[in-house]
Scaffold this motif. Structure first.
Motif, PDB file in Angstrom:
ATOM      1  N   MET A 147       1.786   4.217  -5.757  1.00  0.00           N
ATOM      2  CA  MET A 147       0.770   3.829  -4.848  1.00  0.00           C
ATOM      3  C   MET A 147       1.165   3.987  -3.231  1.00  0.00           C
ATOM      4  SD  MET A 147      -1.768   3.134  -6.292  1.00  0.00           S
ATOM      5  CE  MET A 147      -2.755   2.528  -5.074  1.00  0.00           C
ATOM      6  N   ALA A 148       2.482   4.326  -3.157  1.00  0.00           N
ATOM      7  CA  ALA A 148       3.104   4.770  -1.858  1.00  0.00           C
ATOM      8  C   ALA A 148       2.427   5.548  -0.970  1.00  0.00           C
ATOM      9  CB  ALA A 148       4.552   4.953  -2.042  1.00  0.00           C
ATOM     10  N   PRO A 149       2.125   6.874  -1.613  1.00  0.00           N
ATOM     11  CA  PRO A 149       1.137   7.674  -0.615  1.00  0.00           C
ATOM     12  C   PRO A 149       0.094   7.091   0.144  1.00  0.00           C
ATOM     13  CG  PRO A 149       1.713   8.593  -2.782  1.00  0.00           C
ATOM     14  CD  PRO A 149       2.135   7.347  -2.967  1.00  0.00           C
ATOM     15  N   LEU A 150      -0.559   6.083  -0.476  1.00  0.00           N
ATOM     16  CA  LEU A 150      -1.617   5.415   0.175  1.00  0.00           C
ATOM     17  C   LEU A 150      -1.054   4.859   1.282  1.00  0.00           C
ATOM     18  CD1 LEU A 150      -4.429   4.603   0.163  1.00  0.00           C
ATOM     19  CD2 LEU A 150      -4.030   2.792  -1.416  1.00  0.00           C
ATOM     20  N   ASP A 151      -0.096   4.398   1.306  1.00  0.00           N
ATOM     21  CA  ASP A 151       0.515   3.589   2.506  1.00  0.00           C
ATOM     22  C   ASP A 151       1.018   4.628   3.515  1.00  0.00           C
ATOM     23  OD1 ASP A 151       0.962   0.601   1.755  1.00  0.00           O
ATOM     24  OD2 ASP A 151       1.727   1.809   0.150  1.00  0.00           O
ATOM     25  N   MET A 152       1.612   5.744   3.104  1.00  0.00           N
ATOM     26  CA  MET A 152       1.995   6.904   3.830  1.00  0.00           C
ATOM     27  C   MET A 152       0.669   7.577   4.787  1.00  0.00           C
ATOM     28  SD  MET A 152       4.401  10.239   3.377  1.00  0.00           S
ATOM     29  CE  MET A 152       3.314  11.095   2.531  1.00  0.00           C
ATOM     30  N   MET A 153      -0.352   7.886   3.885  1.00  0.00           N
ATOM     31  CA  MET A 153      -1.538   8.360   4.529  1.00  0.00           C
ATOM     32  C   MET A 153      -2.198   7.292   5.453  1.00  0.00           C
ATOM     33  SD  MET A 153      -0.831  11.105   3.316  1.00  0.00           S
ATOM     34  CE  MET A 153      -2.172  12.310   4.051  1.00  0.00           C
ATOM     35  N   LEU A 154      -2.119   6.017   5.102  1.00  0.00           N
ATOM     36  CA  LEU A 154      -3.042   5.088   6.272  1.00  0.00           C
ATOM     37  C   LEU A 154      -2.082   5.008   7.429  1.00  0.00           C
ATOM     38  CD1 LEU A 154      -3.507   2.087   3.652  1.00  0.00           C
ATOM     39  CD2 LEU A 154      -5.144   3.438   4.841  1.00  0.00           C
ATOM     40  N   ARG A 155      -0.885   5.104   7.237  1.00  0.00           N
ATOM     41  CA  ARG A 155      -0.098   5.241   8.415  1.00  0.00           C
ATOM     42  C   ARG A 155      -0.230   6.733   9.413  1.00  0.00           C
ATOM     43  NH1 ARG A 155       2.025   3.276  12.751  1.00  0.00           N
ATOM     44  NH2 ARG A 155       4.079   4.595  13.706  1.00  0.00           N
ATOM     45  N   LEU A 156      -0.573   7.698   8.750  1.00  0.00           N
ATOM     46  CA  LEU A 156      -1.126   8.824   9.226  1.00  0.00           C
ATOM     47  C   LEU A 156      -2.425   8.823  10.087  1.00  0.00           C
ATOM     48  CD1 LEU A 156      -0.401  12.000   9.812  1.00  0.00           C
ATOM     49  CD2 LEU A 156      -1.924  12.197   7.771  1.00  0.00           C
ATOM     50  N   VAL A 157      -3.484   8.010   9.357  1.00  0.00           N
ATOM     51  CA  VAL A 157      -4.747   7.771   9.818  1.00  0.00           C
ATOM     52  C   VAL A 157      -4.508   6.710  11.196  1.00  0.00           C
ATOM     53  CG1 VAL A 157      -6.955   6.718   9.426  1.00  0.00           C
ATOM     54  CG2 VAL A 157      -5.858   8.333   7.600  1.00  0.00           C
ATOM     55  N   ALA A 158      -3.820   6.101  10.932  1.00  0.00           N
ATOM     56  CA  ALA A 158      -3.324   5.123  11.947  1.00  0.00           C
ATOM     57  C   ALA A 158      -2.822   5.800  13.342  1.00  0.00           C
ATOM     58  CB  ALA A 158      -2.393   3.973  11.609  1.00  0.00           C
ATOM     59  N   ILE A 159      -1.928   6.816  13.095  1.00  0.00           N
ATOM     60  CA  ILE A 159      -1.231   7.300  13.956  1.00  0.00           C
ATOM     61  C   ILE A 159      -2.166   8.328  14.711  1.00  0.00           C
ATOM     62  CG2 ILE A 159       0.273   9.292  14.618  1.00  0.00           C
ATOM     63  CD1 ILE A 159       1.944   8.252  12.484  1.00  0.00           C
ATOM     64  N   GLN A 160      -3.288   8.993  14.138  1.00  0.00           N
ATOM     65  CA  GLN A 160      -4.157   9.881  14.670  1.00  0.00           C
ATOM     66  C   GLN A 160      -5.491   9.057  15.166  1.00  0.00           C
ATOM     67  OE1 GLN A 160      -4.533  12.735  11.138  1.00  0.00           O
ATOM     68  NE2 GLN A 160      -2.892  13.925  12.118  1.00  0.00           N
ATOM     69  N   HIS A 161      -5.835   8.067  14.626  1.00  0.00           N
ATOM     70  CA  HIS A 161      -7.029   7.408  14.980  1.00  0.00           C
ATOM     71  C   HIS A 161      -7.058   5.761  15.352  1.00  0.00           C
ATOM     72  CE1 HIS A 161      -9.169  11.233  13.648  1.00  0.00           C
ATOM     73  NE2 HIS A 161      -8.440  11.107  12.661  1.00  0.00           N
ATOM     74  N   GLY A 162      -5.904   5.297  14.934  1.00  0.00           N
ATOM     75  CA  GLY A 162      -5.913   3.823  15.601  1.00  0.00           C
ATOM     76  C   GLY A 162      -5.602   2.788  14.336  1.00  0.00           C
TER      77      GLY A 162
END
Length: 322
Positions: A147-162
């Motif tokens: 499930m760790a990729p979910l955390d990583m992609m949420l981090r990416l979304v946060a960096i790009q969109h808040g």
């Protein structure tokens, strides 16, 4: 499949929350054919790796027995070219092992699934391999899988969109406890053993740190401020064995993991697990697992023969899987 889906689904949900197709992805395999996951489900590839020219992010997705996968020169060259172009690249689950073999992790912090951590460190001692669930080092993203990729992609979304958008994506996915990259992959020793006695837990932690250079029972007892007799009494009460027997089992289980996941000679594995000779190592190994180290490796390789040479990837986000 779990790791693969955990990369794609957050992007799909982010598009839904944003109300536009900000993220696009394509799936690439080595030959353009479908890729079978270990659960039997097949992922349809859009293109072959030969069509992999450019992307904002390219992620390599691999599964079990990554150590035995043959290197594909074309894939390695294309990943190096993307790196030279300044594009973001990385790996999920066990893919970091292939990136290491392509020399794309040199000078970068990286992570991999906990089952492969020790073997990656043994095979590539110059790399900075950490036990976090994911890490982002400049233009390189690596992730432990599950499930760790979910955390990583949420981090990416946060960096790009808040953080607000990332939080909405997590809520739609019913994912309530988003984790930072520094989160540990495994439950702590107390949760895994069901034991709360701090002296025993400290002893096990120290054993794990001294696999290659085992401590004596007396040294171990001194480090946790107990007498050898007190320490032995605790281990017999909780594990029905002596500290030395528990320690030996831990070293042999580490050795089995290295035999299965690396191609290192048996002597190297023996030394890495604190055995001074292959004869002593083989004797202890046979007593524990009813086979020799060589038989263990041969049996594992036979039972896990690669079924094919296939790979998956994406465009704005590319997923390359083997």
């Amino acid at each position: 499949m779990n790791a693969f889906s955990s990369v794609v689904e957050p992007l799909r949900l982010a598009n839904r929350v944003l109300g536009r197709n900000y993220y696009q992805w394509k799936i690439y395999s080595l030959d353009g054919n479908s890729v079978a996951a270990s659960n039997g489900c097949e992922i349809k590839a859009d293109f072959s790796v030969k069509d992999l020219h450019d992307a904002d992010i390219t992620l390599l997705c691999t599964g079990l027995d990554v150590e035995r996968l043959p290197l594909d020169a074309d894939l390695g060259n294309r990943l190096r070219r993307l790196n030279a172009m300044g594009r973001t690249f990385g790996a999920i689950c066990t893919g970091a092992y292939l990136l290491a073999r392509y020399h794309l992790l040199d000078g970068r912090r990286c992570t991999i699934h906990w089952e492969n951590l020790r073997s990656l460190r043994e095979e590539f001692p110059h790399l900075e391999v950490i036990g976090d669930i994911f890490t982002i080092d400049r233009n390189c993203m690596t992730c432990a899988g599950g499930m760790a990729p979910l955390d990583m992609m949420l981090r990416l979304v946060a960096i790009q969109h808040g953080a607000y958008i990332a939080h909405e994506v997590a809520e739609v996915a019913l994912y309530q406890n988003t984790r930072a990259g520094e989160s540990a992959q495994r439950h702590d020793i107390e949760a895994r053993t069901g034991i709360s006695n701090e002296k025993i837990l400290d002893s096990i932690r120290i054993m794990d740190l001294h696999i290659e250079d085992p401590l004596s029972c007396q040294q171990l007892a001194m480090t946790v401020n107990l007498s050898p007799r007190q320490l032995e009494r605790l281990f017999r009460r909780h594990f029905n064995c002596t500290p030395g027997q528990y320690y030996l089992r831990l070293r042999l289980e580490t050795a089995r993991d290295l035999l299965r996941r690396t191609s290192r000679p048996v002597l190297d594995v023996a030394l890495a697990c604190g055995f001074a000779s292959t004869s002593h190592f083989t004797k202890c190994y046979r007593e524990r697992f009813l086979c020799t180290p060589t038989e263990e490796r041969q049996a594992y390789q036979w039972a896990n023969r690669p079924g094919g040479d296939k790979t998956a990837g994406s465009k704005s986000v590319r997923l390359v899987s083997k």
